[in-house]
Design a protein around this motif. Sequence first.
Motif, PDB file in Angstrom:
ATOM      1  N   LEU A  66       0.821  -1.215   0.000  1.00 54.24           N
ATOM      2  CA  LEU A  66       0.000   0.000   0.000  1.00 54.24           C
ATOM      3  C   LEU A  66       0.855   1.266   0.000  1.00 54.24           C
ATOM      4  CD1 LEU A  66      -2.750  -1.090   2.550  1.00 54.24           C
ATOM      5  CD2 LEU A  66      -2.981  -0.883   0.060  1.00 54.24           C
ATOM      6  N   GLY A  67       2.191   1.109  -0.044  1.00 55.76           N
ATOM      7  CA  GLY A  67       3.081   2.258  -0.103  1.00 55.76           C
ATOM      8  C   GLY A  67       3.369   2.888   1.247  1.00 55.76           C
ATOM      9  N   LEU A  68       3.143   2.151   2.313  1.00 64.45           N
ATOM     10  CA  LEU A  68       3.380   2.681   3.654  1.00 64.45           C
ATOM     11  C   LEU A  68       4.765   2.273   4.162  1.00 64.45           C
ATOM     12  CD1 LEU A  68      -0.075   1.779   5.224  1.00 64.45           C
ATOM     13  CD2 LEU A  68       0.654   3.996   4.368  1.00 64.45           C
ATOM     14  N   VAL A  75       8.713  -0.856  22.900  1.00 60.52           N
ATOM     15  CA  VAL A  75       8.265  -0.519  24.254  1.00 60.52           C
ATOM     16  C   VAL A  75       6.733  -0.492  24.324  1.00 60.52           C
ATOM     17  CG1 VAL A  75       8.309   1.248  26.062  1.00 60.52           C
ATOM     18  CG2 VAL A  75      10.380   0.766  24.736  1.00 60.52           C
ATOM     19  N   GLY A  76       6.111   0.225  23.401  1.00 58.32           N
ATOM     20  CA  GLY A  76       4.654   0.302  23.366  1.00 58.32           C
ATOM     21  C   GLY A  76       4.004  -0.848  22.623  1.00 58.32           C
ATOM     22  N   ARG A  77       4.833  -1.675  21.971  1.00 54.31           N
ATOM     23  CA  ARG A  77       4.359  -2.801  21.154  1.00 54.31           C
ATOM     24  C   ARG A  77       3.372  -2.308  20.094  1.00 54.31           C
ATOM     25  NH1 ARG A  77       4.328  -8.287  23.498  1.00 54.31           N
ATOM     26  NH2 ARG A  77       2.256  -8.325  22.626  1.00 54.31           N
ATOM     27  N   VAL A  78       3.804  -1.267  19.360  1.00 55.81           N
ATOM     28  CA  VAL A  78       2.962  -0.636  18.353  1.00 55.81           C
ATOM     29  C   VAL A  78       3.635  -0.748  16.986  1.00 55.81           C
ATOM     30  CG1 VAL A  78       1.911   1.534  17.609  1.00 55.81           C
ATOM     31  CG2 VAL A  78       2.039   0.998  20.042  1.00 55.81           C
ATOM     32  N   VAL A  79       2.864  -1.213  16.018  1.00 63.85           N
ATOM     33  CA  VAL A  79       3.297  -1.275  14.628  1.00 63.85           C
ATOM     34  C   VAL A  79       2.690  -0.062  13.932  1.00 63.85           C
ATOM     35  CG1 VAL A  79       3.148  -2.593  12.488  1.00 63.85           C
ATOM     36  CG2 VAL A  79       3.287  -3.786  14.675  1.00 63.85           C
ATOM     37  N   THR A  80       3.497   0.631  13.127  1.00 67.72           N
ATOM     38  CA  THR A  80       2.970   1.790  12.411  1.00 67.72           C
ATOM     39  C   THR A  80       3.186   1.621  10.920  1.00 67.72           C
ATOM     40  OG1 THR A  80       5.063   2.971  12.657  1.00 67.72           O
ATOM     41  CG2 THR A  80       3.365   3.401  14.319  1.00 67.72           C
ATOM     42  N   GLY A  81       2.279   2.194  10.175  1.00 75.02           N
ATOM     43  CA  GLY A  81       2.383   2.288   8.730  1.00 75.02           C
ATOM     44  C   GLY A  81       2.110   3.727   8.366  1.00 75.02           C
ATOM     45  N   THR A  82       3.087   4.391   7.763  1.00 72.50           N
ATOM     46  CA  THR A  82       2.920   5.823   7.490  1.00 72.50           C
ATOM     47  C   THR A  82       3.251   6.158   6.043  1.00 72.50           C
ATOM     48  OG1 THR A  82       5.175   6.268   8.235  1.00 72.50           O
ATOM     49  CG2 THR A  82       3.426   6.538   9.861  1.00 72.50           C
ATOM     50  N   SER A  83       2.569   7.174   5.561  1.00 67.91           N
ATOM     51  CA  SER A  83       2.840   7.791   4.259  1.00 67.91           C
ATOM     52  C   SER A  83       2.538   9.271   4.446  1.00 67.91           C
ATOM     53  CB  SER A  83       1.951   7.167   3.172  1.00 67.91           C
ATOM     54  OG  SER A  83       0.629   7.638   3.276  1.00 67.91           O
ATOM     55  N   PRO A  84       2.813  10.102   3.459  1.00 64.00           N
ATOM     56  CA  PRO A  84       2.487  11.528   3.619  1.00 64.00           C
ATOM     57  C   PRO A  84       0.993  11.779   3.869  1.00 64.00           C
ATOM     58  CG  PRO A  84       4.001  11.254   1.793  1.00 64.00           C
ATOM     59  CD  PRO A  84       3.593   9.872   2.234  1.00 64.00           C
ATOM     60  N   GLU A  85       0.128  10.903   3.376  1.00 66.56           N
ATOM     61  CA  GLU A  85      -1.317  11.122   3.514  1.00 66.56           C
ATOM     62  C   GLU A  85      -1.971  10.322   4.626  1.00 66.56           C
ATOM     63  OE1 GLU A  85      -0.224   9.573   0.454  1.00 66.56           O
ATOM     64  OE2 GLU A  85       0.402  11.500  -0.319  1.00 66.56           O
TER      65      GLU A  85
END
Length: 96
Positions: A66-68, A75-85
Amino acid sequence: MKKWFIMLGVLLLSLAPAVPAFAAPVTAPAPIKVYIDGVKLSFSSGSPYLQNGSVMVPFRAVFEKLGLKVGWDPVGRVVTGTSPELSLKLTIGRRR
């Protein structure tokens, strides 16, 4: 009385070969396929599987398709997926 037991035994033995015909065949579950924009996604680290009625899919392949950009906060056990939008955050162990 002995005659009845013999007849019952013969009847049960005559029905025994028919029992497997009524049993449902055991088949392996079909592999789960994931498509994004009509293109089948392949997974290098594991495959999608069914667990307690939910389909579990390795997120990295989906996020990257998806382009992320994928990130991990141990520490927070958080997965992130980011793009400019867009910014997505998934916390391990949470249902939301």
